[in-house]
Write a protein that holds these residues in place. Structure first.
Motif, PDB file in Angstrom:
ATOM      1  N   GLY A   3       0.814  -1.201   0.000  1.00  0.00           N
ATOM      2  CA  GLY A   3       0.000   0.000   0.000  1.00  0.00           C
ATOM      3  C   GLY A   3       0.848   1.252   0.000  1.00  0.00           C
ATOM      4  O   GLY A   3       2.069   1.207   0.130  1.00  0.00           O
ATOM      5  N   LEU A   4       0.182   2.370  -0.143  1.00  0.00           N
ATOM      6  CA  LEU A   4       0.814   3.686  -0.127  1.00  0.00           C
ATOM      7  C   LEU A   4       0.197   4.517   0.979  1.00  0.00           C
ATOM      8  O   LEU A   4      -0.997   4.432   1.235  1.00  0.00           O
ATOM      9  CB  LEU A   4       0.573   4.416  -1.451  1.00  0.00           C
ATOM     10  N   GLN A   5       1.001   5.341   1.622  1.00  0.00           N
ATOM     11  CA  GLN A   5       0.504   6.318   2.582  1.00  0.00           C
ATOM     12  C   GLN A   5       0.262   7.621   1.819  1.00  0.00           C
ATOM     13  O   GLN A   5       1.205   8.233   1.334  1.00  0.00           O
ATOM     14  CB  GLN A   5       1.517   6.541   3.707  1.00  0.00           C
ATOM     15  N   LEU A   6      -0.995   8.027   1.702  1.00  0.00           N
ATOM     16  CA  LEU A   6      -1.341   9.235   0.958  1.00  0.00           C
ATOM     17  C   LEU A   6      -2.037  10.218   1.876  1.00  0.00           C
ATOM     18  O   LEU A   6      -2.736   9.839   2.803  1.00  0.00           O
ATOM     19  CB  LEU A   6      -2.256   8.897  -0.222  1.00  0.00           C
ATOM     20  N   ARG A   7      -1.863  11.511   1.575  1.00  0.00           N
ATOM     21  CA  ARG A   7      -2.491  12.572   2.344  1.00  0.00           C
ATOM     22  C   ARG A   7      -3.566  13.231   1.491  1.00  0.00           C
ATOM     23  O   ARG A   7      -3.337  13.586   0.338  1.00  0.00           O
ATOM     24  CB  ARG A   7      -1.452  13.604   2.760  1.00  0.00           C
ATOM     25  N   CYS A   8      -4.752  13.396   2.076  1.00  0.00           N
ATOM     26  CA  CYS A   8      -5.879  14.025   1.391  1.00  0.00           C
ATOM     27  C   CYS A   8      -5.566  15.506   1.155  1.00  0.00           C
ATOM     28  O   CYS A   8      -5.068  16.187   2.060  1.00  0.00           O
ATOM     29  CB  CYS A   8      -7.153  13.869   2.218  1.00  0.00           C
ATOM     30  N   ILE A   9      -5.869  16.010  -0.031  1.00  0.00           N
ATOM     31  CA  ILE A   9      -5.581  17.417  -0.327  1.00  0.00           C
ATOM     32  C   ILE A   9      -6.608  18.349   0.296  1.00  0.00           C
ATOM     33  O   ILE A   9      -6.368  19.544   0.385  1.00  0.00           O
ATOM     34  CB  ILE A   9      -5.490  17.674  -1.848  1.00  0.00           C
ATOM     35  N   MET A  10      -7.741  17.818   0.758  1.00  0.00           N
ATOM     36  CA  MET A  10      -8.778  18.660   1.356  1.00  0.00           C
ATOM     37  C   MET A  10      -8.606  18.790   2.875  1.00  0.00           C
ATOM     38  O   MET A  10      -8.578  19.889   3.393  1.00  0.00           O
ATOM     39  CB  MET A  10     -10.166  18.085   1.054  1.00  0.00           C
ATOM     40  N   SER A  19      -3.244  -1.927  -2.758  1.00  0.00           N
ATOM     41  CA  SER A  19      -3.060  -2.174  -4.193  1.00  0.00           C
ATOM     42  C   SER A  19      -4.353  -2.548  -4.897  1.00  0.00           C
ATOM     43  O   SER A  19      -4.401  -2.533  -6.124  1.00  0.00           O
ATOM     44  CB  SER A  19      -2.018  -3.271  -4.413  1.00  0.00           C
ATOM     45  N   ASP A  20      -5.426  -2.855  -4.160  1.00  0.00           N
ATOM     46  CA  ASP A  20      -6.697  -3.174  -4.811  1.00  0.00           C
ATOM     47  C   ASP A  20      -7.562  -1.936  -5.051  1.00  0.00           C
ATOM     48  O   ASP A  20      -8.669  -2.040  -5.563  1.00  0.00           O
ATOM     49  CB  ASP A  20      -7.471  -4.221  -4.015  1.00  0.00           C
ATOM     50  N   HIS A  21      -7.068  -0.746  -4.705  1.00  0.00           N
ATOM     51  CA  HIS A  21      -7.785   0.510  -4.960  1.00  0.00           C
ATOM     52  C   HIS A  21      -7.888   0.725  -6.469  1.00  0.00           C
ATOM     53  O   HIS A  21      -6.938   0.451  -7.202  1.00  0.00           O
ATOM     54  CB  HIS A  21      -7.034   1.670  -4.299  1.00  0.00           C
ATOM     55  N   LYS A  25      -2.742   2.380  -9.513  1.00  0.00           N
ATOM     56  CA  LYS A  25      -1.682   2.513 -10.516  1.00  0.00           C
ATOM     57  C   LYS A  25      -1.400   3.983 -10.814  1.00  0.00           C
ATOM     58  O   LYS A  25      -0.258   4.408 -10.919  1.00  0.00           O
ATOM     59  CB  LYS A  25      -2.091   1.773 -11.792  1.00  0.00           C
ATOM     60  N   LYS A  26      -2.452   4.789 -10.924  1.00  0.00           N
ATOM     61  CA  LYS A  26      -2.296   6.213 -11.207  1.00  0.00           C
ATOM     62  C   LYS A  26      -1.692   6.944 -10.006  1.00  0.00           C
ATOM     63  O   LYS A  26      -0.848   7.827 -10.172  1.00  0.00           O
ATOM     64  CB  LYS A  26      -3.657   6.827 -11.560  1.00  0.00           C
ATOM     65  N   LEU A  27      -2.085   6.556  -8.799  1.00  0.00           N
ATOM     66  CA  LEU A  27      -1.574   7.211  -7.597  1.00  0.00           C
ATOM     67  C   LEU A  27      -0.127   6.860  -7.308  1.00  0.00           C
ATOM     68  O   LEU A  27       0.602   7.642  -6.707  1.00  0.00           O
ATOM     69  CB  LEU A  27      -2.447   6.841  -6.390  1.00  0.00           C
ATOM     70  N   SER A  28       0.325   5.685  -7.733  1.00  0.00           N
ATOM     71  CA  SER A  28       1.679   5.249  -7.413  1.00  0.00           C
ATOM     72  C   SER A  28       2.705   5.619  -8.481  1.00  0.00           C
ATOM     73  O   SER A  28       3.884   5.345  -8.308  1.00  0.00           O
ATOM     74  CB  SER A  28       1.697   3.735  -7.197  1.00  0.00           C
TER      75      SER A  28
END
Length: 61
Positions: A3-10, A19-21, A25-28
Motif C-alpha cells: 500500500g501507499l501512505q497518501l495525504r488528502c488534499i482537502m 493495491s486493490d484501490h 496505478k495512477k496514484l503510485s
C-alpha cells in the motif's frame, strides 16, 4: 498486499491506499503525481455540488 501512505488534499488526513484501490496505478506513478481526496471529502464535495445544482425555492412575502 502492499500500500501507499497518501495525504488528502482537502483535510490533510493520512490514509493507506492498498493495491486493490481502483486508482492505485495512477496514484503510485512517480512521474505523474496525482491528487488524492479521501472518501469523506469526496462525499462532502459531491453533496455540496448537488445542493448547488438544485433550483432555488421561491420565497413568499
Amino acid at each position: 498486499m502492499s500500500g501507499l501512505q497518501l495525504r488528502c488534499i482537502m483535510c490533510g488526513k493520512t490514509q493507506e491506499v492498498l493495491s486493490d484501490h481502483p486508482n492505485f496505478k495512477k496514484l503510485s506513478d512517480p512521474e505523474k503525481p496525482a491528487a488524492y481526496v479521501c472518501d469523506i471529502c469526496n462525499y462532502k464535495i459531491r453533496h455540496e455540488s448537488e445542493e448547488a445544482r438544485k433550483p432555488t425555492r421561491p420565497t413568499s412575502n
